[in-house]
Write an enzyme that holds these catalytic residues in place. Structure first.
Site, mmCIF file in Angstrom:
data_model
loop_
_atom_site.group_PDB
_atom_site.id
_atom_site.type_symbol
_atom_site.label_atom_id
_atom_site.label_comp_id
_atom_site.label_asym_id
_atom_site.label_seq_id
_atom_site.Cartn_x
_atom_site.Cartn_y
_atom_site.Cartn_z
ATOM 1 N N LYS A 265 -4.069 3.206 3.031
ATOM 2 C CA LYS A 265 -5.178 2.388 2.537
ATOM 3 C C LYS A 265 -6.375 3.266 2.181
ATOM 4 C CE LYS A 265 -3.793 -1.748 5.071
ATOM 5 N NZ LYS A 265 -3.802 -2.398 6.376
ATOM 6 N N LYS B 100 0.819 -1.243 0.000
ATOM 7 C CA LYS B 100 0.000 0.000 0.000
ATOM 8 C C LYS B 100 0.832 1.262 0.000
ATOM 9 C CE LYS B 100 0.229 -2.231 3.860
ATOM 10 N NZ LYS B 100 -0.300 -3.243 4.701
ATOM 11 N N GLY C 180 -6.456 -7.014 3.707
ATOM 12 C CA GLY C 180 -5.949 -8.394 3.685
ATOM 13 C C GLY C 180 -6.748 -9.271 2.737
ATOM 14 N N GLU D 87 -5.530 -5.782 -4.781
ATOM 15 C CA GLU D 87 -6.555 -6.108 -3.789
ATOM 16 C C GLU D 87 -5.957 -6.315 -2.394
ATOM 17 O OE1 GLU D 87 -10.102 -6.521 -4.340
ATOM 18 O OE2 GLU D 87 -9.843 -6.269 -2.186
ATOM 19 N N GLU E 173 3.675 -3.992 10.032
ATOM 20 C CA GLU E 173 4.622 -3.546 9.008
ATOM 21 C C GLU E 173 6.039 -3.672 9.559
ATOM 22 O OE1 GLU E 173 3.533 -2.508 5.812
ATOM 23 O OE2 GLU E 173 1.838 -3.476 6.753
HETATM 24 N N1 NDP Z 1 1.909 -8.888 6.527
HETATM 25 C C1 NDP Z 1 0.655 -8.622 6.202
HETATM 26 O O1 NDP Z 1 -0.295 -9.087 6.841
HETATM 27 C C2 NDP Z 1 0.366 -7.739 5.048
HETATM 28 C C3 NDP Z 1 1.353 -7.105 4.346
HETATM 29 N N2 NDP Z 1 1.034 -6.316 3.267
HETATM 30 C C4 NDP Z 1 2.080 -5.675 2.490
HETATM 31 O O2 NDP Z 1 2.787 -6.676 1.772
HETATM 32 C C5 NDP Z 1 4.143 -6.296 1.607
HETATM 33 C C6 NDP Z 1 5.038 -7.370 2.208
HETATM 34 O O3 NDP Z 1 4.735 -7.477 3.575
HETATM 35 P P1 NDP Z 1 5.324 -8.673 4.464
HETATM 36 O O4 NDP Z 1 5.405 -9.901 3.665
HETATM 37 O O5 NDP Z 1 4.542 -8.646 5.715
HETATM 38 O O6 NDP Z 1 6.777 -8.094 4.755
HETATM 39 P P2 NDP Z 1 8.077 -8.932 5.148
HETATM 40 O O7 NDP Z 1 9.032 -7.975 5.732
HETATM 41 O O8 NDP Z 1 7.705 -10.143 5.909
HETATM 42 O O9 NDP Z 1 8.602 -9.412 3.707
HETATM 43 C C7 NDP Z 1 9.190 -8.581 2.771
HETATM 44 C C8 NDP Z 1 10.259 -9.394 2.094
HETATM 45 O O10 NDP Z 1 10.746 -8.666 0.976
HETATM 46 C C9 NDP Z 1 12.163 -8.738 0.979
HETATM 47 N N3 NDP Z 1 12.716 -7.581 0.332
HETATM 48 C C10 NDP Z 1 12.592 -6.288 0.699
HETATM 49 N N4 NDP Z 1 13.256 -5.502 -0.185
HETATM 50 C C11 NDP Z 1 13.803 -6.321 -1.098
HETATM 51 C C12 NDP Z 1 14.616 -6.125 -2.235
HETATM 52 N N5 NDP Z 1 14.992 -4.907 -2.611
HETATM 53 N N6 NDP Z 1 14.994 -7.184 -2.959
HETATM 54 C C13 NDP Z 1 14.620 -8.425 -2.591
HETATM 55 N N7 NDP Z 1 13.845 -8.694 -1.516
HETATM 56 C C14 NDP Z 1 13.457 -7.652 -0.780
HETATM 57 C C15 NDP Z 1 12.561 -8.789 2.455
HETATM 58 O O11 NDP Z 1 13.827 -9.345 2.551
HETATM 59 P P3 NDP Z 1 14.692 -9.224 3.905
HETATM 60 O O12 NDP Z 1 14.038 -10.163 4.866
HETATM 61 O O13 NDP Z 1 16.049 -9.681 3.473
HETATM 62 O O14 NDP Z 1 14.629 -7.814 4.332
HETATM 63 C C16 NDP Z 1 11.450 -9.668 3.018
HETATM 64 O O15 NDP Z 1 11.781 -11.029 2.941
HETATM 65 C C17 NDP Z 1 4.278 -4.935 2.306
HETATM 66 O O16 NDP Z 1 4.123 -3.936 1.355
HETATM 67 C C18 NDP Z 1 3.113 -4.926 3.281
HETATM 68 O O17 NDP Z 1 2.681 -3.625 3.553
HETATM 69 C C19 NDP Z 1 -0.251 -6.156 2.850
HETATM 70 C C20 NDP Z 1 -1.271 -6.755 3.511
HETATM 71 C C21 NDP Z 1 -1.055 -7.573 4.677
HETATM 72 N N1 LIG Z 2 0.259 -4.072 8.864
HETATM 73 C C1 LIG Z 2 -0.956 -4.223 8.153
HETATM 74 C C2 LIG Z 2 -0.873 -5.410 7.260
HETATM 75 C C3 LIG Z 2 -1.980 -5.463 6.312
HETATM 76 O O1 LIG Z 2 -2.259 -4.569 5.554
HETATM 77 C C4 LIG Z 2 -2.094 -4.416 9.119
HETATM 78 O O2 LIG Z 2 -1.827 -4.681 10.283
HETATM 79 O O3 LIG Z 2 -3.250 -4.264 8.689
#
Ligand code: NDP
Ligand SMILES: N[C@@H](CC=O)C(=O)O
Length: 391
Positions: A193, A93, A122, A117, A178
């Site tokens: 959002k 987002k 979520g 989406e 986050e």
């Molecule tokens: N968690 C949730 O419930 C939700 C998350 N989101 C969104 O989804 C996205 C991901 O969230 P989430 O999975 O929780 O985050 P995480 O921190 O768990 O995962 C992000 C991953 O991306 C990797 N990464 C970051 N930058 C790079 C790069 N330049 N090159 C390669 N890999 C990279 C990180 O690697 P490293 O570990 O090495 O830093 C990490 O493994 C975010 O934008 C978040 O706002 C949306 C809805 C719900």
């Molecule tokens: N950090 C966010 C992840 C989903 O968008 C939340 O808590 O809602």
């Protein structure tokens, strides 16, 4: 259909798990070709790489899933993918809120889909529903609880007496928060959002800067005990209202009486409500954060691309709306520390009461414009001010 995933954290691994474990025949057509990670020491699968161009320049990859988070290099990778004719699905987002119009326009020019989406609510099919409602109706209001982490914190503080920092840590362990959880507790995540939701709902470009935002960082156990005694529950809420060519948006803590649906949204769940001109009020409820619910929303977007379902939703951001901060109003609970702040508050209420070592008031009805000007004055001397609007 071949998929490249940028980022393999909570959400990226959720997408992988859903696609890899499904026996469904539609899903058998989806193949994860490559996964970008950042640290070569974390390579655990044959198709993992640390070289982004191995995905972005691979002509065999049809869809790029961006789940790295942050603005850079997410923006550059998304643009590169769209310009080279790849569909893009993102949960990010932060970047979608800033570049929604540009991404949508670029996707249109290159005849590909840009779907997001998972960036709001979520696993709830909420943005899809907004697009669907708009095929018939004008939307005049959207509001809801769109941050799983803050809801998880408030719910557990209210129901189980948890301490703020203790429950925040649990939300992080569960993968809801986050990478910088201040975005969740200060309302920034929900502000992003709301930008996406309102831009889509009102066919315009709503900027983050136009949304007054206050989070739950300063809520205390005494505030919560007071609300419980009054049979009200606190939630962090995003609201946008449109009236003719005016709009007003805000993110702030809101107090709901315990018999409302919003007051009963538990754990990491979200709820989104919209009001359409012929459909009236609609509500959408589900898990707003977490690996599998969010992964599910991404896979749904991929399936829409596979089945070309994404083409059913043409949308534009071409309406010119003016900000009118008188459109949202309500009474406020305000808790403050300094005796002198009573002077600032004297015109909006006269009924003060003590809340442990602090003071509190319930104001008269104030518009967002009035309340913002009041909070600006108060915050000059108050460091732990907390306020919430009565629904
Ligand atoms: N968690 C949730 O419930 C939700 C998350 N989101 C969104 O989804 C996205 C991901 O969230 P989430 O999975 O929780 O985050 P995480 O921190 O768990 O995962 C992000 C991953 O991306 C990797 N990464 C970051 N930058 C790079 C790069 N330049 N090159 C390669 N890999 C990279 C990180 O690697 P490293 O570990 O090495 O830093 C990490 O493994 C975010 O934008 C978040 O706002 C949306 C809805 C719900
Ligand atoms: N950090 C966010 C992840 C989903 O968008 C939340 O808590 O809602």
């Amino acid at each position: 259909m071949k998929i490249g995933i940028l980022g393999f954290g909570t959400v990226g691994s959720g997408v992988y798990e859903i696609i890899s474990n499904s026996g469904n025949c539609l899903m058998k057509n989806l193949e994860i070709s490559k996964i970008l990670i950042r640290d070569k020491n974390k390579i655990t699968l044959d198709n993992m790489t640390i070289e982004p161009n191995e995905l972005l320049c691979d002509d065999n990859i049809d869809v790029i899933v961006e789940v790295m988070g942050g603005i850079h290099p997410a923006y550059e990778y998304i643009m590169k993918a769209l310009k080279s004719g790849k569909h893009v699905v993102s949960a990010n987002k932060a970047v979608v809120s800033k570049y929604l119009e540009e991404f949508t326009q670029t996707a249109k020019e290159h005849n590909v889909g840009f779907l997001y989406e998972a960036s709001v609510g979520g696993g709830i099919p909420w943005l899809k529903s907004i697009k669907q409602v708009k095929r018939i109706d004008e939307i005049s209001q959207v509001y809801g609880i769109f941050n799983g982490t803050s809801n998880f914190i408030l719910y557990n503080m209210f129901e189980k007496g948890y301490d703020f920092n203790e429950i925040l840590k649990l939300a992080q362990d569960k993968g809801y928060a986050e990478s910088d959880p201040s975005a969740d507790i200060d309302g920034i995540d929900i502000q992003r959002k709301l930008t996406i939701i309102s831009s889509l709902a009102f066919d315009t470009v709503i900027k983050e800067e136009s949304i007054p935002t206050f989070g739950i960082r300063h809520v205390t156990k005494s505030d919560i005990n007071y609300f419980k005694k009054q049979n009200i529950t606190l939630k962090l809420v995003a609201t946008s209202v449109k009236n003719n060519n005016d709009y007003c948006s805000c993110v702030e803590p809101v107090l709901f009486t315990n018999n409302t649906i919003e007051a009963n949204v538990s754990e990491n769940f979200n709820i989104g409500s919209l009001t359409g001109s012929s459909i009236g009020e609609l509500k959408f409820y589900g898990q707003g954060a977490g690996k599998l619910p969010t992964g599910n929303a991404i896979v749904q977007d991929i399936i829409d691309i596979y089945t070309e379902g994404y083409q059913n939703y043409p949308y534009y951001f071409d309406k010119k709306l003016s900000l009118n901060q008188n459109l949202i109003k309500g009474k406020y609970f305000i808790r403050f520390s300094n005796e002198q702040s009573k002077e600032v508050l004297k015109d909006v209420a006269n009924d003060y009461f003590k809340l442990d070592s602090s003071h509190a008031i319930i104001t008269n009805e104030l518009t967002i414009k009035e309340s913002q000007s009041l909070f600006e004055k108060l915050s000059k001397s108050e460091t732990n001010l907390f306020y919430a609007r009565y629904n």
